[in-house]
Enzyme design. Structure first.
Site, mmCIF file in Angstrom:
data_model
loop_
_atom_site.group_PDB
_atom_site.id
_atom_site.type_symbol
_atom_site.label_atom_id
_atom_site.label_comp_id
_atom_site.label_asym_id
_atom_site.label_seq_id
_atom_site.Cartn_x
_atom_site.Cartn_y
_atom_site.Cartn_z
ATOM 1 N N ASP A 64 0.858 -1.166 0.000
ATOM 2 C CA ASP A 64 0.000 0.000 0.000
ATOM 3 C C ASP A 64 0.903 1.228 0.000
ATOM 4 O OD1 ASP A 64 1.001 0.079 2.580
ATOM 5 O OD2 ASP A 64 -0.888 -0.448 3.538
ATOM 6 N N SER A 92 -6.228 -12.585 4.372
ATOM 7 C CA SER A 92 -5.498 -11.727 3.436
ATOM 8 C C SER A 92 -5.193 -10.389 4.099
ATOM 9 C CB SER A 92 -6.318 -11.526 2.164
ATOM 10 O OG SER A 92 -7.542 -10.863 2.459
ATOM 11 N N TYR A 93 -4.462 -9.543 3.383
ATOM 12 C CA TYR A 93 -4.059 -8.237 3.907
ATOM 13 C C TYR A 93 -5.303 -7.444 4.303
ATOM 14 C CZ TYR A 93 -1.369 -3.893 4.190
ATOM 15 O OH TYR A 93 -0.764 -2.737 4.633
ATOM 16 N N PRO A 94 -5.367 -6.966 5.570
ATOM 17 C CA PRO A 94 -6.621 -6.381 6.053
ATOM 18 C C PRO A 94 -6.785 -4.890 5.786
ATOM 19 C CG PRO A 94 -5.087 -6.587 7.872
ATOM 20 C CD PRO A 94 -4.386 -7.129 6.652
#
Length: 679
Positions: A122, A344-346
């Site tokens: 991100d 998964s990526y939160p």
């Protein structure tokens, strides 16, 4: 055979350890002098690309390793005009506590030909990756730099990411750099001018008061809380009148032995009116008509849509609604589950699954569960539906979903709740909509229209696995024929009062922040925590009305305040009201009430009467849009920084010139009440 030396660096030690285990199988662990939180993991791995056989050292940082700050000559509050901070030089340096980690990166970079960055995918992770790049290049200017793109740490996904290196996205790096610079300049300038100007007044009342902190996300967040508080405080109940019709009728079509007549409640389409005499006249016209005539009888299929794939904002809101956990705690637990490889990526804004993600295979993994396994097996056996596609895609991560199955007994209590919610939400997304039959009857009674509705749930489908939403059978309606007339069993005029609004709840606050661009999905919980830490707001368990509104299906609207108009703090009725799903609300929802300091700061800025008030979301929302423009290559970092500095300078000058207005608000809410109590 040439064996390359590769240095891999993750954003946190748990990720480096997990990825090293997937790639190396076995590895050697080495300590780093000066820190106990980060380790080195050494192993051999053959990359399925031009790198080939390699000797790998996998290490990590602990979030941001560098810091931005003003030179020492600007740190003395009494000798520096806050105005100067808008143009003061900014130094970027390695935080002292992170120096051992930086030294470790430099040491290994000197011996390696490739730096492979494994920070979270991100904007923040991209910026941390750039910090790692800068440190490595200072030790080895010739080192090749790549980054891995991954959204979970399941083994197959990690191996695929390892073999497909990419470049760092410098547009995202620059977006974060511009935000950090603006936050530092504006935060320092406004915090100093507010503290130096107001501290003496407030400390006379509260000697323990420290800094009066400003943040470009904190103040608009506080503004939402204060505005709703003022609606509650200024609420004046108003009487209203309505007409209610009931009719008892035999259900001839479905008649059973000893069955009693069904009582049908007809609701006035006008709802209610605030003019008693007008309602009296309309009611008399109904009574004079004597007969009611059926003008509509309709039975038609209806559905309750399964939920959209899970985003960070929805996880935070639902954590507060249903899991009895505040948003910051939900995110901390979800982050831990991600690091352990269960979800998964939160941190994602995406509510649509890409076609290459095999959702059916993910459902298969959940068939092992005793609780939701049978439903998952049903999906595998033919009931699977491709999840709905929302309108958001951050192009970085898929929606939050379970990556692997884990026995709940091996998790902590909070981990169990968050993991179960993520799994059930995913399975619900892959299920069919709930199906039912809706019956509507409309009657004309004295030229006034009244409606009755009934619902029969035929197939629960996704609701079988998703207990957080409710959809229940309502009253069963007997068969009416269009044109049929009858004398109502009862017709009466009723009186009521507008209900007061409730203090803003955490799900509602997150919704407003999201809609107004205050913070990102990854930082909203932090901003809420910050205004609590600064003693601007206090939290407490929500009232019943607040819990029902927070659990409403229509939680994407502003807090409901059922009344007649906004001018006198009464709000408007309509969409925010509780629905059937409100019955699933938990007692864990928090509501926020501002402190006197919080109210004084927001009212003071409101009284300055200029459009770019710090208590409104517009400045920050525009900044977030500009950050996205930088990411898209449409704006430059320098242009965005300079444009925003000019805007905040104008607000700063207005604040300083009219500090008497802010002082008057502090006097009204803090000094005078304390003086009255003392007397």
């Amino acid at each position: 055979m040439v064996v390359r030396r590769i240095l891999c660096v993750a954003e946190k030690n748990s990720i480096s350890k997990a990825v090293a285990g997937h790639l190396g199988g076995q590895y050697q662990t080495g300590n780093i002098r000066g820190t106990q939180y980060v380790k080195n993991y050494s192993f051999d791995y053959t990359f399925n690309n031009s790198w080939g056989p390699s000797s790998v050292v996998f290490t990590a940082v602990s979030g941001h390793i560098m810091q931005q700050e003003f030179p020492s000559r600007f740190k003395n509050w009494n000798n520096t005009d806050p105005w100067d901070l808008f143009e003061a030089p900014i130094e970027k340096s390695i935080d002292e506590k992170n120096q051992p980690i930086a030294n470790n990166i430099k040491q290994h970079a000197q011996r390696c030909s490739i730096l492979y960055i494994w920070t979270d995918c991100d904007r923040e992770g991209e910026n941390i990756g750039a910090e790692i790049r800068q440190i490595a290049l200072s030790a080895n200017p010739r080192i090749e730099i790549k980054r891995a793109h991954f959204s979970n740490i399941e083994r197959t996904h990690i191996i695929q990411a390892a073999n497909n290196p990419l470049l760092l996205d410098d547009n995202q790096v620059n977006a974060i750099e511009s935000r950090m610079e603006l936050d530092l300049r504006t935060g320092a300038a406004f915090t100093r001018v507010l503290t130096l100007s107001l501290q003496d007044m407030i400390k006379a009342v509260d000697p323990e008061l420290g800094i009066i902190s400003y943040g470009s996300c904190q103040f608009p967040t506080l503004g939402f809380v204060v505005n709703q508080y003022l609606r509650v405080k200024n609420f004046v109940p108003e009487p209203f009148w309505s007409i209610k019709i009931t009719h008892k009728k035999e259900d001839e079509k479905n008649k059973k032995p000893d069955q009693r007549p069904i009582t049908v409640n007809f609701n006035w389409v006008r709802g209610h009116l605030f003019d008693r005499m007008a309602v009296v006249l309309l009611f008399e016209r109904c009574l004079n008509a004597k007969f009611a005539k059926v003008i509509k009888m309709e039975r038609k299929p209806t559905s309750k849509w399964r939920p959209l794939p899970l985003t960070t904002v929805e996880l935070q809101k639902n954590g507060s609604r249903f899991l009895q956990m505040n948003s910051s705690r939900v995110m901390a637990v979800a982050e831990g589950l991600y690091q352990k490889g269960w979800i998964s990526y939160p941190r994602t804004e995406t509510d649509q699954f890409d076609r290459e993600i095999n959702c059916q295979a993910l459902c298969q993994k959940q068939t092992q569960s005793r609780e939701w396994g049978p439903h998952a097996q049903g999906l595998v056996n033919g009931n699977f539906r491709q999840p709905r596609r929302g309108t958001h895609n951050d192009k970085a991560h898929p929606p939050i979903h379970p990556v692997n199955y884990v026995e709940k007994s091996t998790l902590s209590h909070e981990e169990q709740k968050v993991y179960e919610f993520v799994v059930r939400r995913f399975l619900a997304c892959c299920s069919d909509d709930a199906k039912g039959e809706k019956t509507t009857v409309a009657i004309d009674y004295g030229a006034e229209i009244f409606n009755a509705t009934g619902l029969i749930v035929l197939h629960r489908n996704y609701l079988e696995v998703y207990p957080y939403e409710k959809w229940e059978d309502s009253q069963q309606l007997p068969e009416y024929q269009v044109g049929e007339t009858f004398i109502p069993t009862e017709a009466k005029m009723t009186e009521g009062k507008t209900s007061p609004p409730h203090y803003i709840t955490e799900p509602e606050l997150i919704t407003l922040m999201d809609k107004n661009g205050i913070g990102t999905d990854a930082t909203m919980a932090e901003h809420i925590s910050k205004i609590k830490e600064r003693n601007y707001v206090e939290s407490r368990p929500a009232t019943a009305a607040g819990r029902l509104a927070a659990a409403s299906d229509e939680g994407d609207t502003a807090p409901a305040t059922r009344g007649r108009g906004g001018a006198r703090g009464r709000g408007r009725g309509g969409r925010g009201g509780a629905t059937a799903s409100a019955r699933g609300a938990t007692r864990g929802v928090e509501e926020f009430v501002p402190t006197t300091l919080g109210i004084a700061l927001i009212e003071g800025y409101e009284n300055l009467n200029f459009s770019t008030s710090l208590s409104k979301p517009f400045l920050r929302k525009e900044m977030e849009l500009q950050m996205k423009a930088i990411c898209d290559g449409q704006r430059t970092r320098n242009d965005v920084v300079q444009e925003n500095i000019e805007r905040y300078r104008a607000v700063y000058m207005r604040t300083k010139d009219q500090m008497s207005v802010l002082k008057a608000a502090v006097n009204k809410y803090i000094v005078e009440p304390e003086r009255s109590n003392g007397s």
